[in-house]
Design a protein around this motif. Structure first.
Motif, mmCIF file in Angstrom:
data_model
loop_
_atom_site.group_PDB
_atom_site.id
_atom_site.type_symbol
_atom_site.label_atom_id
_atom_site.label_comp_id
_atom_site.label_asym_id
_atom_site.label_seq_id
_atom_site.Cartn_x
_atom_site.Cartn_y
_atom_site.Cartn_z
ATOM 1 N N GLU A 30 40.705 -26.581 56.615
ATOM 2 C CA GLU A 30 39.413 -26.621 55.922
ATOM 3 C C GLU A 30 38.672 -25.295 56.040
ATOM 4 N N ALA A 31 38.880 -24.583 57.158
ATOM 5 C CA ALA A 31 38.161 -23.328 57.401
ATOM 6 C C ALA A 31 38.548 -22.222 56.424
ATOM 7 N N ALA A 32 39.563 -22.478 55.601
ATOM 8 C CA ALA A 32 39.923 -21.517 54.553
ATOM 9 C C ALA A 32 38.759 -21.280 53.602
ATOM 10 N N ARG B 248 40.667 -23.682 69.182
ATOM 11 C CA ARG B 248 39.890 -24.883 69.464
ATOM 12 C C ARG B 248 39.806 -25.808 68.247
ATOM 13 N N LEU B 249 40.264 -25.336 67.088
ATOM 14 C CA LEU B 249 40.199 -26.140 65.871
ATOM 15 C C LEU B 249 41.377 -27.103 65.806
ATOM 16 N N SER B 250 41.125 -28.286 65.276
ATOM 17 C CA SER B 250 42.231 -29.201 64.986
ATOM 18 C C SER B 250 42.968 -28.665 63.766
ATOM 19 N N LEU C 177 42.103 -17.617 56.751
ATOM 20 C CA LEU C 177 41.142 -17.723 57.844
ATOM 21 C C LEU C 177 41.329 -16.517 58.754
ATOM 22 N N ALA C 178 40.229 -15.820 59.067
ATOM 23 C CA ALA C 178 40.318 -14.657 59.949
ATOM 24 C C ALA C 178 40.827 -15.085 61.316
ATOM 25 N N HIS D 159 31.161 -30.714 56.363
ATOM 26 C CA HIS D 159 31.973 -30.358 57.528
ATOM 27 C C HIS D 159 31.521 -29.061 58.195
ATOM 28 N N PHE D 160 30.763 -28.240 57.455
ATOM 29 C CA PHE D 160 30.373 -26.933 57.963
ATOM 30 C C PHE D 160 28.854 -26.794 57.987
ATOM 31 N N THR D 161 28.373 -26.048 58.973
ATOM 32 C CA THR D 161 26.955 -25.680 59.025
ATOM 33 C C THR D 161 26.861 -24.168 58.950
#
Length: 292
Positions: A210-212, A202-204, A194-195, A246-248
């Protein structure tokens, strides 16, 4: 000026531009250089890497921490942007107490009038971030120009995660004839790729993991672009995010690095880059990858 003492080391902190200018004049010599790293705080290893490069390449390094209101088109995003000055100062002092910190107020920067100047960036401002964040790059151009005029740096360092911003700043410097060298630096990533971004705070923990998927998706897009058109790759990206609840996906664009115009037909003589912006739980994350 304020001198912050941490572990028996002292760092100079300035909250006003007049005092900062006076101090920089007092330490400037005919041969010395000033490196400058503008930030909005909530410092992470990516920021610190820019500062390390500046410390290696310049006699003096100035870091600014300022959450600039004129580049936020979303009031909620501005209100929730992390502000961690005390922790940031500790990180800076641990890195090098010789760093000069400028942490101004809105009034000090804008003289009581937080308004953006209008810029013509030759169309760079109309793509990607500019399309989805109206007025954003006028705000960026305004604050960076003001900071350059205050600090008068020799070299200024920017991360390539905000690649469009990097191109915008280069264009602004060229058009306004500012005497500063703009240096782009590689993206720093977390262990899951993740960058690094201040917004990551702000992410849990589960969201952060998940943002990977963002960088993983970009690497697949790079592979696909070798044998497929930009349009077909974009369609694949869109479908893959439609399946992920989970993502938009806000945008995915493959663009010419120089003009930032979307790639319509591949040209072997051009450099291309993929750009992406996604939301997770109303937190906006961006990333980019070179495709050549």
């Amino acid at each position: 000026m304020f001198a912050f003492n941490f572990n028996n080391t002292t760092m100079h902190i300035f909250y006003g531009k007049a005092a900062l200018r006076d101090y920089l004049k007092s330490i400037k010599t005919s041969n010395s250089t000033i490196g400058f790293v503008p930030t909005m705080g909530a410092l992470h290893q990516g920021h610190l890497a820019l500062m390390q490069k500046s410390l290696l390449e310049n006699e003096n390094t100035v870091v600014s921490i300022f959450v600039n209101p004129t580049q936020f088109n979303n009031p909620e995003d501005l209100a929730k942007y992390p502000r961690t000055l005390q922790e940031d100062v500790k990180k800076l002092t641990a890195l090098s107490p010789e760093i000069i910190l400028y942490a101004p107020t809105v009034a000090d920067i804008y003289d009581g009038q937080p308004l953006s100047q209008s810029f013509d960036f030759d169309g760079l401002e109309n793509q990607m971030e500019g399309e989805f964040r109206p007025g954003h790059f006028n705000g960026v151009g305004t604050i960076v120009k003001r900071l350059f005029e205050i600090v008068e740096p020799t070299n200024a360092y920017f991360g390539e995660k905000d690649f469009q911003q990097l191109q915008i700043v280069k264009k602004m410097v060229a058009k306004t004839n500012l005497n500063v060298n703009i240096i782009g630096c590689p993206i720093f990533r977390e262990s899951n790729n993740l960058a690094m971004s201040s917004r990551n705070e702000r992410l849990s923990a589960p969201e952060r993991e998940e943002a990977a998927i963002i960088y993983k998706t970009l690497t697949i897009a790079k592979e696909k672009f070798e044998t497929n058109s930009a349009k077909s790759v974009a369609k694949w990206i869109q479908k893959s995010f439609e399946k992920n609840t989970h993502f938009t996906l806000e945008y995915f664009v493959i663009a010419d690095e120089a003009t930032l115009l979307p790639c319509v037909r591949k040209n072997k003589n051009k450099k291309y880059r993929a750009f992406i912006a996604v939301f997770i739980n109303n937190i906006r994350l961006i990333d980019t990858i070179s495709l050549n």
